[in-house]
Design a protein around this motif. Structure first.
Motif, PDB file in Angstrom:
ATOM      1  N   TYR A  89       0.843  -1.210   0.000  1.00 20.36           N
ATOM      2  CA  TYR A  89       0.000   0.000   0.000  1.00 20.36           C
ATOM      3  C   TYR A  89       0.872   1.252   0.000  1.00 20.36           C
ATOM      4  CZ  TYR A  89      -3.618   3.248   1.837  1.00 20.36           C
ATOM      5  OH  TYR A  89      -4.488   4.293   2.048  1.00 20.36           O
ATOM      6  N   PHE A  95      -2.504   4.907  -1.811  1.00 16.12           N
ATOM      7  CA  PHE A  95      -3.344   5.919  -1.156  1.00 16.12           C
ATOM      8  C   PHE A  95      -3.489   7.171  -2.012  1.00 16.12           C
ATOM      9  CE2 PHE A  95       1.000   5.851   0.365  1.00 16.12           C
ATOM     10  CZ  PHE A  95       1.448   7.120  -0.010  1.00 16.12           C
ATOM     11  N   ASP A  98      -6.662   6.795  -4.182  1.00 16.59           N
ATOM     12  CA  ASP A  98      -7.785   6.838  -3.252  1.00 16.59           C
ATOM     13  C   ASP A  98      -7.304   6.233  -1.944  1.00 16.59           C
ATOM     14  OD1 ASP A  98     -10.102   6.672  -1.811  1.00 16.59           O
ATOM     15  OD2 ASP A  98     -11.271   5.704  -3.382  1.00 16.59           O
ATOM     16  N   PRO A  99      -7.343   7.013  -0.876  1.00 16.05           N
ATOM     17  CA  PRO A  99      -6.847   6.458   0.397  1.00 16.05           C
ATOM     18  C   PRO A  99      -7.642   5.224   0.830  1.00 16.05           C
ATOM     19  CG  PRO A  99      -7.818   8.666   0.700  1.00 16.05           C
ATOM     20  CD  PRO A  99      -7.762   8.416  -0.764  1.00 16.05           C
ATOM     21  N   VAL A 100      -8.903   5.141   0.398  1.00 17.63           N
ATOM     22  CA  VAL A 100      -9.709   3.983   0.787  1.00 17.63           C
ATOM     23  C   VAL A 100      -9.412   2.826  -0.155  1.00 17.63           C
ATOM     24  CG1 VAL A 100     -12.028   3.087   1.189  1.00 17.63           C
ATOM     25  CG2 VAL A 100     -11.515   5.498   1.660  1.00 17.63           C
ATOM     26  N   GLN A 101      -8.824   1.781   0.391  1.00 18.46           N
ATOM     27  CA  GLN A 101      -8.520   0.585  -0.399  1.00 18.46           C
ATOM     28  C   GLN A 101      -9.000  -0.615   0.395  1.00 18.46           C
ATOM     29  OE1 GLN A 101      -6.996   0.379  -3.461  1.00 18.46           O
ATOM     30  NE2 GLN A 101      -6.595   2.580  -3.667  1.00 18.46           N
ATOM     31  N   PHE A 131      -8.141   0.071   4.228  1.00 20.35           N
ATOM     32  CA  PHE A 131      -7.331   1.254   4.552  1.00 20.35           C
ATOM     33  C   PHE A 131      -8.158   2.520   4.366  1.00 20.35           C
ATOM     34  CE2 PHE A 131      -4.281  -1.933   3.127  1.00 20.35           C
ATOM     35  CZ  PHE A 131      -3.341  -1.870   4.139  1.00 20.35           C
ATOM     36  N   GLY A 132      -7.839   3.515   5.152  1.00 19.72           N
ATOM     37  CA  GLY A 132      -8.354   4.851   4.878  1.00 19.72           C
ATOM     38  C   GLY A 132      -9.704   5.195   5.484  1.00 19.72           C
ATOM     39  N   VAL A 133     -10.256   4.339   6.340  1.00 18.09           N
ATOM     40  CA  VAL A 133     -11.534   4.661   6.981  1.00 18.09           C
ATOM     41  C   VAL A 133     -11.372   4.559   8.496  1.00 18.09           C
ATOM     42  CG1 VAL A 133     -14.013   4.211   7.085  1.00 18.09           C
ATOM     43  CG2 VAL A 133     -12.724   3.594   5.017  1.00 18.09           C
ATOM     44  N   ASP A 286      -4.541   1.409  13.443  1.00 10.79           N
ATOM     45  CA  ASP A 286      -4.413   2.752  12.872  1.00 10.79           C
ATOM     46  C   ASP A 286      -2.985   3.288  12.787  1.00 10.79           C
ATOM     47  OD1 ASP A 286      -7.085   2.831  12.409  1.00 10.79           O
ATOM     48  OD2 ASP A 286      -7.581   4.088  14.145  1.00 10.79           O
ATOM     49  N   MET A 297      -2.648   6.998   8.511  1.00 11.09           N
ATOM     50  CA  MET A 297      -3.746   6.375   7.773  1.00 11.09           C
ATOM     51  C   MET A 297      -4.433   5.315   8.628  1.00 11.09           C
ATOM     52  SD  MET A 297      -5.175   6.571   4.839  1.00 11.09           S
ATOM     53  CE  MET A 297      -4.015   7.355   3.719  1.00 11.09           C
ATOM     54  N   ALA A 299      -6.530   2.003   9.516  1.00  8.15           N
ATOM     55  CA  ALA A 299      -6.610   0.715   8.813  1.00  8.15           C
ATOM     56  C   ALA A 299      -7.171  -0.338   9.758  1.00  8.15           C
ATOM     57  CB  ALA A 299      -5.223   0.298   8.327  1.00  8.15           C
TER      58      ALA A 299
END
Ligand code: ATP
Ligand code: MG
Length: 418
Positions: A89, A95, A98-101, A131-133, A286, A297, A299
């Motif tokens: 990642y 990221f 899109d940071p959300v993966q 990732f990213g949320v 996280d 980020m 995770a």
């Protein structure tokens, strides 16, 4: 005879069908929820696992297969997938797009533990990471995915255990309280736990030594030490699990030893595996992406033990075995040559067809067809060739049909799939 290495195993036809089915159902589920597959290498630099899993965990302390390659670089057979997925990642700047993966992988892991039932040195994991949320709703989604998968696989008796590990703000207070309590029961702890008490007291909570577990019945609960944000976060996890009708138990002993873990942590446990009761484990981590050189980020993710899952899966393995649709019993060289062309065409048409290549008698070919569990046999002798027809026998009903040899593949298909 050279045997396989202790703690390793072969998965043979007969068993593999169940593994394939589990994998198929898991992949379908992940893809339906928008996860993408990632394939990561079997080996990584040792440093990656040391830094991500942590120096004083069982894995890094005593379970990794680590060696120097020919140039002297230290490399390790992966003991888990998260570290490599986080590395990928970061390395590919995933990221940035899109940071959300949402990623998943299925593959072998290696840990040099004492082999026993449900514990191997090469085992398999099904792994998913988001990732990213930062929202606890994605932790709930992961738990929902797990329980859905387990119910699709007809696993009886699987239950989600959940806990919160707090955050870097509130965890230190809990650690201090726990360490104090551990001091008072030191004489009852194993030597590993004495060491953990000083270095990483959280890990004492998941020691499996019965005496340690007993000494800890009155250990403080992290849930009494959560800060307001973490409390709210954990309440939201429970509320949305309730709304999704996912049953769970709150398990204050469920911990991860590392500082980058935060808030929601969970495990799927079952009564049907004996001592190895955890089929899957996961939670929020996280701090790890930053720790490994990426951006700040959030995770979260989980890993399922595939071998243990196969053990408790309620699908009927016998239903998954694929036997031939057709056995062509060809008599004589000319029939054999034709049969060979046909089984190739039949295979292309999705009909599993077998034949005998050694010119055996009709009787022994019928025997073999029986042994293979072929549902039909096509009998093709010189007479049949001359007449341009062959006999198609349904092995279950013993019914016989005459099929024309022109367009034979079509004719057979019609009878078999009628
Ligand atoms: P355990 O407490 O059983 O040692 P763990 O905490 O080391 O498990 P994780 O690192 O969380 O396990 O891995 C996730 C899952 O992988 C476990 O829940 C388990 O089902 C499976 N697993 C772990 N180690 C092994 C092993 N040696 N053989 C088979 N499955 C394993
Ligand atoms: Mg372990």
């Amino acid at each position: 005879m050279i045997q396989l290495i202790r703690g390793f195993k072969d998965i043979l036809p007969g068993d593999i069908e169940l593994w394939q089915q589990i994998e198929k159902i898991a992949v379908e589920l992940f893809e339906d929820f928008g996860f993408k597959q990632i394939r990561i290498p079997i080996m990584e630099r040792t440093e990656l696992f040391k830094r991500s899993i942590g120096e004083d965990t069982d894995i890094v302390e005593k379970e990794m297969y680590t060696f120097a390659d020919r140039k002297g670089d230290m490399i390790t057979l992966r003991p888990e997938a998260t570290a490599s997925i986080v590395r990928a990642y970061i390395q590919h700047k995933m990221f940035a797009a899109d940071p959300v993966q949402k990623l998943y992988m299925i593959g072998p892991m290696f840990r040099r533990e004492r082999p026993q039932k449900g514990r191997y040195r090469q085992f398999y994991q099904i792994d998913a990471e988001i990732f990213g949320v930062a929202s606890p709703l994605v932790d709930v989604q992961l738990i929902f995915l797990l329980t859905t998968l387990f119910s699709r696989l007809k696993v009886a008796d699987a239950r989600a255990h959940i806990n919160s590990l707090g955050c870097p703000k509130c965890r230190p207070g809990f650690k201090t309280a726990l360490r104090e309590m551990l001091m008072s029961v030191s004489d009852r702890l194993c030597s590993d736990c004495i060491r953990r008490r000083d270095r990483n007291p959280l890990r004492v909570l998941d020691c499996k030594v019965p005496a340690c577990r007993e000494a800890l019945v009155d250990a403080p609960s992290i849930l009494d030490h959560l800060c307001a944000e973490c409390k709210e976060d954990f309440a939201e996890v429970q509320q949305s699990l309730d709304r999704l009708n996912v049953p769970y138990v709150i398990d204050k002993r469920l911990v991860r030893g590392l500082d980058y873990y935060a808030r929601t942590t969970f495990e799927i446990q079952t009564g049907s595996l004996g001592a190895q009761s955890a089929v899957a484990g996961g939670g929020r981590y996280d701090g790890l992406v930053k720790e490994l050189g990426g951006p700040e980020m959030p995770a979260t993710g989980f890993a399922i033990g595939f071998d243990r899952l196969a053990e408790i899966c309620g699908l009927n393995s016998a239903d998954l075995q694929r036997t031939p649709h057709l056995f062509v019993a060809a008599l004589g060289a000319q029939s054999q040559a034709m049969a060979f062309e046909w089984i190739c065409s039949l295979g292309l048409a999705g009909i599993r067809a077998e034949m005998d290549f050694s010119g055996r008698s009709l009787k022994s070919q019928m025997k073999r067809a029986n042994r293979l569990g072929a549902s039909h046999v096509l009998i093709l002798g010189e007479n049949e060739l001359e007449q341009g027809t062959a006999i198609l026998r349904n092995m279950q009903t013993k019914e016989q049909t005459t099929v024309g040899l022109d367009h034979v593949v079509e004719n057979i298909k019609q009878v078999i799939f009628a």
